[in-house]
Scaffold this active site. Structure first.
Site, PDB file in Angstrom:
ATOM      1  N   LEU A  18       0.853  -1.481   0.074  1.00  0.00           N
ATOM      2  CA  LEU A  18       0.016   0.008  -0.088  1.00  0.00           C
ATOM      3  C   LEU A  18       0.807   1.238   0.101  1.00  0.00           C
ATOM      4  O   LEU A  18       0.562   2.435  -0.931  1.00  0.00           O
ATOM      5  CB  LEU A  18      -0.934  -0.054   1.240  1.00  0.00           C
ATOM      6  CG  LEU A  18      -1.899  -1.299   1.412  1.00  0.00           C
ATOM      7  CD1 LEU A  18      -2.633  -1.187   2.643  1.00  0.00           C
ATOM      8  CD2 LEU A  18      -2.898  -1.368   0.232  1.00  0.00           C
ATOM      9  N   LYS A  42      16.566  -1.127   0.700  1.00  0.00           N
ATOM     10  CA  LYS A  42      15.458  -1.520   0.314  1.00  0.00           C
ATOM     11  C   LYS A  42      14.826  -0.122  -0.413  1.00  0.00           C
ATOM     12  O   LYS A  42      14.143  -0.140  -1.304  1.00  0.00           O
ATOM     13  CB  LYS A  42      14.462  -2.429   0.778  1.00  0.00           C
ATOM     14  CG  LYS A  42      13.284  -2.985   0.484  1.00  0.00           C
ATOM     15  CD  LYS A  42      12.435  -3.798   1.158  1.00  0.00           C
ATOM     16  CE  LYS A  42      11.097  -4.348   0.726  1.00  0.00           C
ATOM     17  NZ  LYS A  42      10.351  -5.190   1.375  1.00  0.00           N
ATOM     18  N   ASP A  64      12.837   3.751  11.302  1.00  0.00           N
ATOM     19  CA  ASP A  64      12.418   2.418  12.030  1.00  0.00           C
ATOM     20  C   ASP A  64      11.376   2.726  13.226  1.00  0.00           C
ATOM     21  O   ASP A  64      11.867   3.469  13.968  1.00  0.00           O
ATOM     22  CB  ASP A  64      13.656   1.854  12.609  1.00  0.00           C
ATOM     23  CG  ASP A  64      13.272   0.470  13.086  1.00  0.00           C
ATOM     24  OD1 ASP A  64      12.090   0.194  13.297  1.00  0.00           O
ATOM     25  OD2 ASP A  64      14.025  -0.359  13.783  1.00  0.00           O
ATOM     26  N   ASN A  91       1.354   5.017   7.359  1.00  0.00           N
ATOM     27  CA  ASN A  91       0.808   3.645   6.505  1.00  0.00           C
ATOM     28  C   ASN A  91       1.654   2.472   7.075  1.00  0.00           C
ATOM     29  O   ASN A  91       1.116   1.393   7.151  1.00  0.00           O
ATOM     30  CB  ASN A  91       1.253   3.927   4.902  1.00  0.00           C
ATOM     31  CG  ASN A  91       1.082   2.510   4.240  1.00  0.00           C
ATOM     32  OD1 ASN A  91       0.013   1.863   4.020  1.00  0.00           O
ATOM     33  ND2 ASN A  91       2.419   2.010   4.212  1.00  0.00           N
ATOM     34  N   SER A 137      -5.652   2.505   9.117  1.00  0.00           N
ATOM     35  CA  SER A 137      -6.405   1.542  10.142  1.00  0.00           C
ATOM     36  C   SER A 137      -6.598   0.311   9.425  1.00  0.00           C
ATOM     37  O   SER A 137      -5.960   0.051   8.343  1.00  0.00           O
ATOM     38  CB  SER A 137      -7.328   2.275  11.074  1.00  0.00           C
ATOM     39  OG  SER A 137      -7.965   1.175  12.076  1.00  0.00           O
ATOM     40  N   TYR A 164      -3.309  -7.183  17.235  1.00  0.00           N
ATOM     41  CA  TYR A 164      -3.308  -6.338  16.106  1.00  0.00           C
ATOM     42  C   TYR A 164      -4.511  -5.520  16.141  1.00  0.00           C
ATOM     43  O   TYR A 164      -4.400  -4.180  15.806  1.00  0.00           O
ATOM     44  CB  TYR A 164      -3.248  -7.384  14.862  1.00  0.00           C
ATOM     45  CG  TYR A 164      -3.226  -6.581  13.482  1.00  0.00           C
ATOM     46  CD1 TYR A 164      -2.267  -5.893  13.094  1.00  0.00           C
ATOM     47  CD2 TYR A 164      -4.639  -6.653  12.959  1.00  0.00           C
ATOM     48  CE1 TYR A 164      -2.437  -5.155  11.872  1.00  0.00           C
ATOM     49  CE2 TYR A 164      -4.486  -6.270  11.620  1.00  0.00           C
ATOM     50  CZ  TYR A 164      -3.401  -5.342  11.180  1.00  0.00           C
ATOM     51  OH  TYR A 164      -3.844  -4.568  10.016  1.00  0.00           O
ATOM     52  N   LYS A 168      -4.887  -1.430  15.792  1.00  0.00           N
ATOM     53  CA  LYS A 168      -5.635  -0.583  14.588  1.00  0.00           C
ATOM     54  C   LYS A 168      -6.592   0.347  15.225  1.00  0.00           C
ATOM     55  O   LYS A 168      -7.058   1.229  14.894  1.00  0.00           O
ATOM     56  CB  LYS A 168      -6.250  -1.690  13.782  1.00  0.00           C
ATOM     57  CG  LYS A 168      -5.089  -2.372  12.917  1.00  0.00           C
ATOM     58  CD  LYS A 168      -4.474  -1.693  11.790  1.00  0.00           C
ATOM     59  CE  LYS A 168      -3.182  -1.218  12.270  1.00  0.00           C
ATOM     60  NZ  LYS A 168      -2.676  -0.154  11.123  1.00  0.00           N
TER      61      LYS A 168
END
Length: 295
Positions: A18, A42, A64, A91, A137, A164, A168
């Site tokens: 995303l 990366k 980080d 994000n 979220s 998790y 969120k």
């Protein structure tokens, strides 16, 4: 989306999924884009990939979110380099990981998904007046039954999926409270529905569960693309006439489809719980976004 020439955006977790698609679209529409991620190699490759895909080169920022000193260093670099930031897209995230702690001793999912972004937003606040903060979220916030101060470390009774969901939920509590406390910033939220990214397999891979990682990879065949999953975030980041507290998700059962305004749970909109989480987050990070507003 309209022409974004002259606007500057920072996207966390932009090296894949995303975040990559969000950064790509913002570049295509003319924005100056900072891509923030933890792996320098990366990130450098992502810069080249985005340049090849769009003809425009983003700027890399090493970040980080599971290390508050890295968050501080990244924010200091950005604030020393730029005078404004029009769009911040919170994000990046981790999902359903085995129990791990961040560098600062917080549970990895809440520490990365919420506390890292809370601190980053606060430290970038001097650049964000008149700008927009998009907090990503998940529909998984709906399964959270609450969040406590103890959940920041989750040192007992850890369960990866409930944790998790709590992370969120924390994202949305923060989104709503930021809008209440800092009216100079447009604070909005988004979720991608069920999108095909590496996020679902990352937790099993971290746990060494190769078979489960393959299962998640197979389930992605039923998901919408990462580009489609980024559409709610892009709508939240660029659509005119949005108000703080707007939450955007996919239109078809909130799993896929064009973006539309959706509803968070009543718990996610609870101002008392949001105030408590804000206080716990300030204590944990040493940063208060509401006190970081440029005078």
């Amino acid at each position: 989306m309209t022409d974004l020439t002259g606007r500057r955006a920072l996207v966390t977790g932009a090296t894949s999924g995303l975040g990559y698609e969000t950064a790509k679209a913002l570049l295509q529409y003319g924005a100056e884009v900072l891509v923030a991620a933890r792996n320098p190699q990366k990130t450098a490759q992502t810069v080249q990939d985005l340049k090849q895909a769009t003809g425009r080169e983003p700027v890399s920022v090493e970040l980080d979110l599971a290390d508050l000193s890295s968050v501080e260093a990244a924010a200091t670099h950005v604030t020393n380099t730029y005078d404004t930031l029009d769009i911040l897209v919170n994000n990046a995230g981790v999902m359903a990981t085995p129990y791990r702690q961040t560098v600062d001793g917080f549970e990895l999912q809440v520490g990365t998904n919420h506390l890292g972004h809370f601190a980053l937003t606060g430290r970038l606040m001097p650049l964000l007046q008149g700008g927009r903060v998009v907090t990503v979220s998940s529909f998984m916030h709906k399964s959270a039954r609450g969040i406590t101060k103890a959940d920041l470390k989750a040192e007992s009774g850890y369960a990866k999926w409930p944790q998790y969901s709590k992370s969120k939920l924390a994202n949305l509590l923060f989104m709503f409270e930021l809008g209440r406390r800092v009216p100079a910033v447009l604070s909005v939220g988004a979720h991608p529905g069920y999108a095909s990214t590496h996020l679902q397999a990352a937790g099993p891979e971290l746990a060494g569960a190769k078979l489960m990682a393959k299962v998640w990879g197979g389930l992605n065949l039923f998901a919408q693309s990462a580009a489609a999953g980024a559409q709610p975030t892009l709508y939240a980041a660029t659509a005119p006439d949005l108000r703080s507290g707007t939450y955007v998700g996919p239109s078809l059962f909130e799993l896929r489809g064009a973006p539309k305004v959706v509803q968070a749970t009543q718990l996610a909109q609870d101002p008392t719980l949001a105030e408590q989480l804000w206080a716990w987050s300030v204590e944990a990070t040493g940063v208060d976004p509401a006190l970081s507003v440029r005078s």
